[in-house]
Design a protein around this motif. Sequence first.
Motif, PDB file in Angstrom:
ATOM      1  N   MET A 119      30.937  46.762  48.813  1.00 16.04           N
ATOM      2  CA  MET A 119      31.372  47.562  47.812  1.00 16.04           C
ATOM      3  C   MET A 119      31.901  46.763  46.887  1.00 16.04           C
ATOM      4  SD  MET A 119      34.240  50.727  47.422  1.00 16.04           S
ATOM      5  CE  MET A 119      35.624  50.145  49.176  1.00 16.04           C
ATOM      6  N   TYR A 120      33.196  45.980  48.287  1.00 20.46           N
ATOM      7  CA  TYR A 120      33.771  44.429  47.020  1.00 20.46           C
ATOM      8  C   TYR A 120      32.992  44.000  45.764  1.00 20.46           C
ATOM      9  CZ  TYR A 120      37.596  46.494  49.705  1.00 20.46           C
ATOM     10  OH  TYR A 120      39.207  47.630  50.520  1.00 20.46           O
ATOM     11  N   ASP A 121      31.949  43.520  47.040  1.00 21.56           N
ATOM     12  CA  ASP A 121      30.938  42.282  46.367  1.00 21.56           C
ATOM     13  C   ASP A 121      29.884  43.096  44.881  1.00 21.56           C
ATOM     14  OD1 ASP A 121      31.227  41.005  48.428  1.00 21.56           O
ATOM     15  OD2 ASP A 121      29.481  41.428  49.758  1.00 21.56           O
ATOM     16  N   SER A 122      30.113  44.473  44.923  1.00 16.32           N
ATOM     17  CA  SER A 122      29.401  44.660  43.660  1.00 16.32           C
ATOM     18  C   SER A 122      30.275  45.252  42.885  1.00 16.32           C
ATOM     19  CB  SER A 122      28.489  46.868  44.384  1.00 16.32           C
ATOM     20  OG  SER A 122      29.493  47.151  44.441  1.00 16.32           O
ATOM     21  N   VAL A 123      31.124  45.093  42.723  1.00 15.44           N
ATOM     22  CA  VAL A 123      32.222  45.638  41.442  1.00 15.44           C
ATOM     23  C   VAL A 123      33.229  43.753  41.020  1.00 15.44           C
ATOM     24  CG1 VAL A 123      33.118  47.924  42.668  1.00 15.44           C
ATOM     25  CG2 VAL A 123      34.248  45.529  42.875  1.00 15.44           C
ATOM     26  N   ARG A 124      32.577  42.656  42.225  1.00 18.74           N
ATOM     27  CA  ARG A 124      33.250  41.064  41.832  1.00 18.74           C
ATOM     28  C   ARG A 124      32.348  41.206  39.744  1.00 18.74           C
ATOM     29  NH1 ARG A 124      33.495  39.855  46.748  1.00 18.74           N
ATOM     30  NH2 ARG A 124      35.911  40.156  47.224  1.00 18.74           N
ATOM     31  N   GLY A 125      31.001  41.321  40.097  1.00 18.80           N
ATOM     32  CA  GLY A 125      30.857  40.770  38.674  1.00 18.80           C
ATOM     33  C   GLY A 125      30.883  42.169  37.676  1.00 18.80           C
ATOM     34  N   ILE A 126      31.237  43.433  37.867  1.00 19.60           N
ATOM     35  CA  ILE A 126      31.855  43.962  36.215  1.00 19.60           C
ATOM     36  C   ILE A 126      33.302  43.784  36.386  1.00 19.60           C
ATOM     37  CG2 ILE A 126      32.360  46.096  35.901  1.00 19.60           C
ATOM     38  CD1 ILE A 126      30.053  47.371  38.131  1.00 19.60           C
ATOM     39  N   MET A 127      33.675  42.950  37.780  1.00 17.65           N
ATOM     40  CA  MET A 127      35.070  43.427  37.049  1.00 17.65           C
ATOM     41  C   MET A 127      34.840  42.110  35.999  1.00 17.65           C
ATOM     42  SD  MET A 127      36.720  44.388  40.289  1.00 17.65           S
ATOM     43  CE  MET A 127      38.431  42.942  40.587  1.00 17.65           C
ATOM     44  N   ASP A 128      35.113  41.037  36.216  1.00 25.85           N
ATOM     45  CA  ASP A 128      34.632  39.734  35.827  1.00 25.85           C
ATOM     46  C   ASP A 128      34.304  39.902  33.972  1.00 25.85           C
ATOM     47  OD1 ASP A 128      35.782  37.811  37.425  1.00 25.85           O
ATOM     48  OD2 ASP A 128      33.379  37.366  38.218  1.00 25.85           O
ATOM     49  N   GLU A 129      33.106  40.490  33.987  1.00 28.52           N
ATOM     50  CA  GLU A 129      32.393  41.461  32.769  1.00 28.52           C
ATOM     51  C   GLU A 129      33.718  41.801  31.800  1.00 28.52           C
ATOM     52  OE1 GLU A 129      28.325  42.960  31.749  1.00 28.52           O
ATOM     53  OE2 GLU A 129      29.175  43.020  33.356  1.00 28.52           O
ATOM     54  N   VAL A 130      34.708  42.405  32.382  1.00 25.58           N
ATOM     55  CA  VAL A 130      35.108  43.159  31.512  1.00 25.58           C
ATOM     56  C   VAL A 130      36.710  42.583  31.739  1.00 25.58           C
ATOM     57  CG1 VAL A 130      34.368  45.513  32.288  1.00 25.58           C
ATOM     58  CG2 VAL A 130      36.148  44.849  33.706  1.00 25.58           C
ATOM     59  N   GLY A 131      36.592  41.631  32.352  1.00 29.11           N
ATOM     60  CA  GLY A 131      38.408  40.605  31.960  1.00 29.11           C
ATOM     61  C   GLY A 131      39.241  41.398  33.208  1.00 29.11           C
ATOM     62  N   LEU A 132      38.641  41.433  33.897  1.00 33.87           N
ATOM     63  CA  LEU A 132      39.524  41.898  35.573  1.00 33.87           C
ATOM     64  C   LEU A 132      39.213  41.098  36.248  1.00 33.87           C
ATOM     65  CD1 LEU A 132      39.447  45.687  36.244  1.00 33.87           C
ATOM     66  CD2 LEU A 132      41.273  44.667  35.501  1.00 33.87           C
ATOM     67  N   GLY A 133      38.969  39.693  36.051  1.00 35.12           N
ATOM     68  CA  GLY A 133      38.099  38.628  36.956  1.00 35.12           C
ATOM     69  C   GLY A 133      39.581  38.370  38.134  1.00 35.12           C
ATOM     70  N   HIS A 134      40.586  38.543  37.036  1.00 34.23           N
ATOM     71  CA  HIS A 134      42.172  37.225  37.688  1.00 34.23           C
ATOM     72  C   HIS A 134      42.808  38.983  39.173  1.00 34.23           C
ATOM     73  CE1 HIS A 134      43.304  40.533  34.233  1.00 34.23           C
ATOM     74  NE2 HIS A 134      43.975  40.507  34.807  1.00 34.23           N
ATOM     75  N   ARG A 135      41.664  39.866  38.851  1.00 30.26           N
ATOM     76  CA  ARG A 135      43.030  40.753  39.953  1.00 30.26           C
ATOM     77  C   ARG A 135      41.839  40.220  41.388  1.00 30.26           C
ATOM     78  NH1 ARG A 135      47.729  42.342  39.115  1.00 30.26           N
ATOM     79  NH2 ARG A 135      48.301  43.096  37.183  1.00 30.26           N
ATOM     80  N   LYS A 136      41.907  40.136  42.451  1.00 34.31           N
ATOM     81  CA  LYS A 136      41.158  41.084  43.296  1.00 34.31           C
ATOM     82  C   LYS A 136      40.803  42.305  43.579  1.00 34.31           C
ATOM     83  CE  LYS A 136      44.011  39.370  46.455  1.00 34.31           C
ATOM     84  NZ  LYS A 136      44.934  39.424  45.885  1.00 34.31           N
ATOM     85  N   PRO A 137      39.204  42.970  44.822  1.00 36.53           N
ATOM     86  CA  PRO A 137      38.355  43.801  44.300  1.00 36.53           C
ATOM     87  C   PRO A 137      40.396  45.151  45.306  1.00 36.53           C
ATOM     88  CG  PRO A 137      37.291  43.090  44.837  1.00 36.53           C
ATOM     89  CD  PRO A 137      37.640  41.589  44.417  1.00 36.53           C
ATOM     90  N   THR A 138      40.419  44.768  45.832  1.00 40.65           N
ATOM     91  CA  THR A 138      41.251  45.501  46.910  1.00 40.65           C
ATOM     92  C   THR A 138      42.717  45.777  46.832  1.00 40.65           C
ATOM     93  OG1 THR A 138      41.810  43.630  47.759  1.00 40.65           O
ATOM     94  CG2 THR A 138      39.920  44.257  49.135  1.00 40.65           C
ATOM     95  N   ASP A 139      42.754  44.955  45.134  1.00 44.20           N
ATOM     96  CA  ASP A 139      44.078  45.876  44.356  1.00 44.20           C
ATOM     97  C   ASP A 139      44.083  46.893  44.592  1.00 44.20           C
ATOM     98  OD1 ASP A 139      45.060  42.391  44.887  1.00 44.20           O
ATOM     99  OD2 ASP A 139      44.687  42.486  42.783  1.00 44.20           O
ATOM    100  N   MET A 140      46.021  47.558  44.599  1.00 49.64           N
ATOM    101  CA  MET A 140      46.047  48.790  43.889  1.00 49.64           C
ATOM    102  C   MET A 140      45.976  49.271  42.782  1.00 49.64           C
ATOM    103  SD  MET A 140      45.922  50.930  47.316  1.00 49.64           S
ATOM    104  CE  MET A 140      45.387  50.392  48.115  1.00 49.64           C
TER     105      MET A 140
END
Lengths: 497, 316
Positions: A119-140
């Motif tokens: 789950m965490y792996d698969s969202v990292r790419g998307i997060m970078d893409e939309v500009g959430l790269g500075h956050r961790k997937p586990t952040d609330m």
Amino acid sequence: MDKVLEMKQIYKAFPGVVAVDKVDLTLYRGEVLALMGENGAGKSTLIKILSGMYTPDSGEIIIDGRSHSSLTTKQALDEGVAVIYQELNYLNDLSIAENILLGQVPVKGPLRKVDYEKMYDSVRGIMDEVGLGHRKPTDMVRILSVAEKQLIEIARAFSHHVKVLVMDEPTSALNETETEKLFELIFKIRKKGIGIIYISHRMEELFKVANRVEIMRDGKYVTDRPVSEMTTDDVVAGMVGRQVKEMYPKRDCRIGDTVFEVKHLSTGFLKDLSFHVRAGEVVGFFGLMGAGRSETARCLFGAQRPDSMEIIMEGGRIENRTPKEALDHGLSYVPAERKTEGCNLVMSVKDNITLSNLRGITKHRLLDLKYEREVAKRWAEKLKVKTPALDTPADSLSGGNQQKLVIAKCLNTDPKFLILNEPTRGIDVGAKVEIYDLINDICRDNRAVMMISSELPEIMAMSDRIYVMCEGRITGEVEKKDFTQEKLMKLAIGEVE
Amino acid sequence: MSKVKNIFKNARGELSALIMLAILWIIFGVGSPYFLTFRNIMNIGSYMSIMGTLAAGLTVAMLLGGLDVSQYALAALGGMVLGVLYEAGLNPYLILLCVVVLGIVGGSFNAFIITVMKVNPIICTMGTSFIFRGFAYLLTNGRYIRIDDPVFYFIGNGRIAGVPACLIIMLITYTIIWYVLKYTVYGRSVFAVGGNLTVAKLAGINTNRVRFVSHILAGICAVLGGIITVCQASSCMASQGYGNDMNGISAVILGGISMAGGRGNVWGTLIGVGILSTLVNGMTLLEVNAYWQQIIQGLVLVSAVFIDAMRTSKRS
């Protein structure tokens, strides 16, 4: 260019109103289409049909070459339609990853345990893409800003392999830098060949971000043209369908003496407000969201207890500790939230109209139901309420007609001083003009009106005088001859000259 | 024609309840030759009068969006007070007055906790039901009292032109509540508060007073039910009605009154009471096992609410 979405001759009627009347919409890959129209023009209904929330009565939806007569919400998602509503959908107490993959969390093993790693792996790419790269997937999600929460929704759309992305007023809660960032992101998304439908009331955004504009009015398609061929005036004319001047009917009435005066109104938020209203006058209250205008109105009407306040009405001191006392003193209040404060949706048209003045329809202390019907009928006719019957429940009326019920209810108390809070929010142009006419009627009867509005053109056209508020203070009092948008706006953001 | 149409349109919940009642009558009428006799129908009437009277008051509380689960306990307390005062040798009419006053006091107690202390109505009345029931036991330390008095006997078992007096009391209660809801400012306010509290407040309605009065009405109806129970049995005991606490609520829901408040009609409740009473009577006549009777009652309630929910969702 090739079409990613085509909506053909979409028709949808609700009881008493045709919301979408044979509307066409075409969206090409990699373009931003701005969908414009006044409130109640049918934009949101059209979008809800696209997202599968409403079933159209007739018409055809073609997505990526596949034709549908209607969609379910699941079908819409599967076809790659994602809608980001004004009210964001997120779960504060789940992580970013869980929010992005809501409903499609990866699982493993016979017990279908959540596969967190995947789950965490698969969202990292998307997060970078939309500009959430500075956050961790586990952040609330709770700790994120509104702008970041919006990015989560965009990320969620990406995870569904979106082809058509709809954004409804995406910038309404963003500041300028956040808006700029969002536009950059939109530009990026566009380049990937995704079609974007962009809904906004902010004219300047439209010219910044859109390639093409489609205008709707009163449920009908008006035009669609490239942005480069249009001016702001063209867009407004298309939306309003008439010269803007006509929207605000003229009023000619003599302004008399002060009939209503407030001194030293203070609450925890409001700071020592003093103002007055004269007979036959419409006094506007302008300000940004949260400036304290509604709170002021609530204090006057007895719906909220101020720390200090003195009201002088027609020369005498009065006290409004409850709405009932305020009504007895001849005040009446049209609240901003039609569905939660103004209109009882369960009750019938007739019951809503008479609700604030039940004593007015009693004979020997009992309700005179026949007389009540006459009263209700008179108001419904006077205000041109479109309803199948007086016994129809209010929730099957359109927004504009519900608003007319609320106004009828207030006028039925025969008020000397009427407080209107955003009286035309979310209703169609025709109904707006009718409400403006009513306001003028009230003034002609030598009553006084306080009108809170966030729409500059409306408040400038309707008011004789405007008080501007900012963060709980009155930052200015402007006479009609001095009205300019710049001046009011400056005062509203606290720039006192 | 349009008038008939209107009746059907406005009936909503009541209509499906009425259809259900009709179906039950047909089934039991075919199943037992005794079922549709005048005598049996009056039996049903006298049986339903207790639950019916209670539910009439409960309807008002539920139209407000509230609830009262303390009614059966208050009814028991009312019954015990009746018994104790009877033993003390008071005039029966004076006793009845005292018990009604008790209903007002009990209802006000609920109302105070709900409106002034702002406790959720379900929690409040759950609590007060223990309190009322406890006092009922305390009055005689759990001893039961036999009652032998012509006035009370008449209330429980007397007949006027063949119709049980208790049924007439119940019908009068319904008529009064119907009238109050339809023709008074208070009645209209009940619907306004139940439909939307904020709107009602801003319309100048004293919402606390409306809620207060409604819980008093529920209290009065509760003790009326208590009086009928005692009079029918010619004795009173503190455990009276224990375990029936949900019956009234079931009847109101069956009658199409929305749990959210603001929508419904007291005649719907009467039909709901009719359904539950018919079920008990009919199944007993058909010699259905008592435990199965409970199960079937439960199923009827759930399916009725289900049908209603289906219809509401279809409309929106």
